[in-house]
Design an enzyme around this catalytic site. Structure first.
Site, PDB file in Angstrom:
ATOM      1  N   ARG A  85       0.679  -1.317  -0.187  1.00  0.00           N
ATOM      2  CA  ARG A  85      -0.008   0.039   0.052  1.00  0.00           C
ATOM      3  C   ARG A  85       0.913   1.334  -0.053  1.00  0.00           C
ATOM      4  NH1 ARG A  85      -5.405  -0.579   2.197  1.00  0.00           N
ATOM      5  NH2 ARG A  85      -6.018   1.342   1.296  1.00  0.00           N
ATOM      6  N   ASP A 225      -3.873   8.700   7.548  1.00  0.00           N
ATOM      7  CA  ASP A 225      -2.861   7.553   7.120  1.00  0.00           C
ATOM      8  C   ASP A 225      -1.816   8.282   6.867  1.00  0.00           C
ATOM      9  OD1 ASP A 225      -4.490   4.987   6.019  1.00  0.00           O
ATOM     10  OD2 ASP A 225      -5.710   6.636   6.054  1.00  0.00           O
TER      11      ASP A 225
END
Length: 334
Positions: A85, A225
């Site tokens: 990711r 994030d």
């Protein structure tokens, strides 16, 4: 491990293997998968078996340790996990911390992964206290995506604040945005809050503006994030629009994130890589097509909320009020 009472564990280390609760099938199925290689852990991260920036970092640390246990190439393990990711900085922070030990000793690396896991729970409990201190009695909170025990080592970031505030008697109502296209708010956040008997109402993403207009929300509380040096925040797609709506309606916005989410190498949110996921996540739902055949789509997984739209960032070291280059550096570097 730090004492933390929960009826479930999203990430667990047992019998020299990593066990992950499959978040793709919650709340209707409770499946736990066992992993013994870094490659398989990377696939689990990419396929969203495990999600949430802190939980991704913890899983990656365990994945690295798994290949040490098997005597596999740790440089290869690092690469495959790092490619899983691109946006969640906790992933790279955890891998760097593991690699920086400069050892292939499995016992040492497993212990370090466990330490990362333990520290995350402690950080969540601390930021829960700091964040809850800003809430008044009878607070009505809107949250987005899932930022609870499922997304972290335990307790949660934004949901950790909500949990702590609830135990302090400050929460009147929580509104959980459904969070298209993966519906983490509907499938995960609503489920988590119901497990803890916290009053929650599910809200279609498009209904948030009307809810805010009616004056039914006091705070928007979300996770992150990646946070850049100036306080810009990358979070699940839809966060930016909520912050704009909150600003217009005179509501406050709080971001909850551990220090491992800060990327001080990036000056602003313009520099954050935004993951583009498969368009099929938008054009179908649970494998069922909901758009015309051949319809094109866009599917950014995250957006960036500018610091000027954020009232506070809660961390395990304290609160950053009115985030900026100066206020972020003051806390992060202290």
């Amino acid at each position: 491990m730090t004492t933390y009472s929960s009826s479930f564990h999203a990430v667990e280390w047992r019998n020299q293997a990593l066990h992950l609760l499959d978040q793709r099938v919650l709340p209707h199925q409770h499946l736990i998968h066992e992993y013994t290689t870094a490659t398989d852990v990377a696939d689990a991260i990419r396929d969203m078996v495990v999600r949430g920036a802190p939980a991704i970092g913890i899983a990656a640390a365990y994945g690295y340790a798994l290949d040490a246990l098997a005597g596999r190439d740790l440089e290869a393990a690092y690469r495959v996990l790092a490619e899983s990711r691109p946006t969640a900085v906790n992933l790279f922070w955890a891998l760097e911390r593991m690699a920086s030990l400069g050892t292939s000793d499995a016992h040492t690396l497993v212990a370090e992964a466990k330490k990362i896991h333990d520290e995350d729970i402690s950080a969540n409990l601390a930021m829960g206290e700091y964040g809850a201190s800003l809430l008044s009695d009878g607070s009505r909170v809107y949250t987005h995506c899932n930022t609870g025990a499922l997304a972290t080592g335990g307790h949660g970031t934004a949901l950790g604040i909500i949990r702590t505030a609830m135990s302090d008697g400050k929460i009147e109502q929580v509104y959980a945005g459904e969070t298209r296209p993966w519906l983490q708010g509907a499938r995960l956040t609503a489920w988590e809050l119901m497990q803890d008997n916290i009053p929650v109402k599910l809200v279609c993403d498009g209904a948030a503006a009307q809810l805010f207009r009616q004056g039914k929300v006091d705070w928007v509380i979300v996770g992150a994030d990646r946070i850049t040096a100036n306080g810009d925040v990358a979070n699940k797609i839809g966060t930016y629009s909520l912050a704009v709506l909150a600003k217009h309606h005179g509501m406050k916005v709080m971001v909850a994130a551990p220090l491992s989410t800060f990327d001080m190498t990036l000056t602003s949110g313009n520099d954050i890589p935004i993951e583009q996921r498969s368009t099929s996540e938008v054009t179908s739902l649970n494998g069922q097509a909901i758009a015309p055949t051949g319809c094109d789509a866009i599917n950014p997984a995250f957006d960036v909320t500018p610091a000027e739209l954020i009232d506070a960032i809660a961390t395990e070291k304290g609160l950053i009020m009115k985030p900026s280059l100066e206020t972020v550096a003051l806390l992060v570097n202290s």
